[in-house]
Design a protein around this motif. Structure first.
Motif, short mmCIF file in Angstrom:
data_model
loop_
_atom_site.label_atom_id
_atom_site.label_comp_id
_atom_site.label_asym_id
_atom_site.label_seq_id
_atom_site.Cartn_x
_atom_site.Cartn_y
_atom_site.Cartn_z
N GLY A 23 -6.96 -14.34 5.49
CA GLY A 23 -7.27 -13.48 4.22
C GLY A 23 -8.11 -12.29 4.87
O GLY A 23 -7.67 -10.81 4.30
N THR B 54 -4.68 -8.68 5.51
CA THR B 54 -5.25 -7.82 4.19
C THR B 54 -5.94 -6.60 4.67
O THR B 54 -5.37 -5.52 4.29
N ILE C 285 -1.79 -5.95 -0.80
CA ILE C 285 -1.18 -7.27 -1.13
C ILE C 285 -0.13 -6.83 -2.19
O ILE C 285 -0.37 -6.41 -3.38
N PHE D 121 -7.17 -6.43 -5.17
CA PHE D 121 -7.52 -7.77 -4.35
C PHE D 121 -7.51 -8.91 -5.51
O PHE D 121 -8.05 -9.87 -5.23
N CYS E 249 -10.51 -11.96 -4.47
CA CYS E 249 -10.60 -11.91 -3.09
C CYS E 249 -12.26 -12.10 -2.85
O CYS E 249 -12.70 -11.17 -2.87
N ALA F 39 2.12 -9.58 1.94
CA ALA F 39 1.64 -8.26 2.80
C ALA F 39 2.38 -7.22 2.32
O ALA F 39 3.42 -7.14 2.22
#
Length: 406
Positions: A244, A248, A291, A347, A354, A395
């Motif tokens: 993560g 990201t 993302i 996110f 996230c 991704a």
């Protein structure tokens, strides 16, 4: 012809926004025959899919075994052992317990204390870039910089970054990478086991050393209701943090620098008015987020956007599409660096938002600050039509990008 989302289409992978605009207008919940999954592009419907966990579960790995060839099930079982420690794939109450534990360790205060360290890593990486000469920015900066940061906070030597990231990439073949890799289960299992060995070594070294309040030390010593994490729980959490906090952030940095190069007027404005950089970066995250999508599984028969969703159907919430929904964002295809409010979901959203987003934003903000202070011009050498983007449902960013910094 009606719009169709095909993740293997290189043009769509490079620039999906026109297709997503059509899907939002004509079929915001769209069945992709290639993926055998539903694609959600509307902001409100995306919010439902990401927040109604009793209907749209994050435990989307739970029914995979019957779908996998018998000879691959052993690899899958071993891989799932580690993924079951990731709160990313759990619903409440298990998710709530894991998040409560990690929130005490990974929070804005802890991340803010890392700002000096992050700045030193950024300075070191920029110092190695030759001025006025082409540089492959992704491999020379965007990839290693957040990699070094996450390796440092996990207590793993930096010289093992490429090795560890290689194993991580093998895991991501299963989680959200290429759907066309025939050996992805075997490679993902082997990658997980190799990373586990590296992290067990880091834990052992940390336990032999001094106590401290760094992230790894806090993971080892954290307690919830009087219970400490087992070693395997710590290792599984470290795997999640590596994936993560690295990919990201690397994509967020690449996408942001690409936008600054494409909009030199914006770069100059932010150079002259640094106080505007935070708001501008939020807009860049909305405009070209790191993302692509978040996956969910229908836990029961339901309805979404006028479509009947059957229990067991897979749903992919396209974050980059929701972030350009004109019902939420005025002129969504314009990059407005003073946009406010800006409720983007770069996110994610809801209980699975996230946890590392503050660290990712900190690294992007400090990168932009140092970049604009150090260099007067940013030029992209790779034509847009030649830029290769990640073959991934997770991704979103270029695999390589040649730039020149003057």
């Amino acid at each position: 012809m009606p719009p169709v989302f095909d993740p293997d289409d290189i043009g769509i992978r490079r620039d999906p926004h026109a297709l997503f605009a059509r899907l939002r207008a004509e079929e915001p919940v769209h069945w992709s025959p290639k993926m055998k999954s539903w694609i959600v592009t509307d902001f409100a419907l995306a919010t439902r899919a990401l927040t109604e966990f009793e209907t749209f579960t994050a435990e989307r790995m739970r029914d995979l075994e019957p779908r996998v060839a018998p000879e691959r099930r052993g690899d899958l079982q071993q891989l799932m052992y580690w993924l079951n420690h990731w709160m990313l794939f759990r619903d409440p109450p298990q998710h709530s317990e894991l998040r409560r534990r990690l929130s005490a360790i990974l929070n804005p205060k802890v991340f803010l204390n890392l700002s000096g360290h992050v700045s030193s890593v950024i300075d070191h990486q920029f110092a190695a870039i030759e001025r006025a000469a082409p540089v492959e920015f992704v491999s020379k900066f965007a990839h290693p910089m957040p990699g070094y940061v996450v390796m440092d906070i996990l207590g793993v030597p930096r010289d093992r970054l490429l090795e560890t990231k290689g194993y991580s990439n093998d895991m991501m073949l299963f989680i959200g990478g290429s759907r066309n890799a025939d050996d992805k289960y075997q490679r993902a299992r082997a990658g997980a086991e190799a990373i586990a060995d590296i992290f067990r070594d880091a834990i052992a070294r940390r336990r032999r050393g001094r106590d401290g309040n760094d992230v790894l030390g806090l993971l080892i010593n954290s307690e919830v209701d009087g219970r400490k994490m087992s070693e395997d729980e710590i290792v599984g959490t470290m795997m999640m943090l590596l994936n993560g906090a690295h990919d990201t952030t690397a994509n967020a940095i690449s996408n942001t620098v690409m936008l600054l190069a494409a909009h030199p007027g914006i770069a100059q404005r932010l150079r002259q008015h640094p106080a505007q950089q935070t708001t501008a970066i939020e807009e860049m995250l909305r405009y070209e987020g790191p993302i692509l999508s978040v996956g969910r599984l229908a836990g029961k028969d339901t309805e979404l956007g006028g479509k009947k969703i059957e229990a067991g159907n897979r749903i992919y919430v396209m974050l980059v599409a929701a972030n350009r929904d004109p019902s939420i964002f005025e002129a969504p295809d314009e990059l407005r660096i003073d946009r406010s409010p800006n409720p983007h979901m770069a996110f994610g959203k809801g209980q699975h938002f996230c946890l590392g987003a503050p660290l990712a934003k900190l690294e992007v903000q400090l990168t932009v600050k140092h970049l604009l202070q150090r260099f007067e011009r940013i030029e992209i050498n790779t034509p847009p039509e030649d830029m290769q983007w990640h073959d991934s449902l997770v991704a979103r960013g270029p695999m390589a990008m040649s730039i020149t910094l003057q």
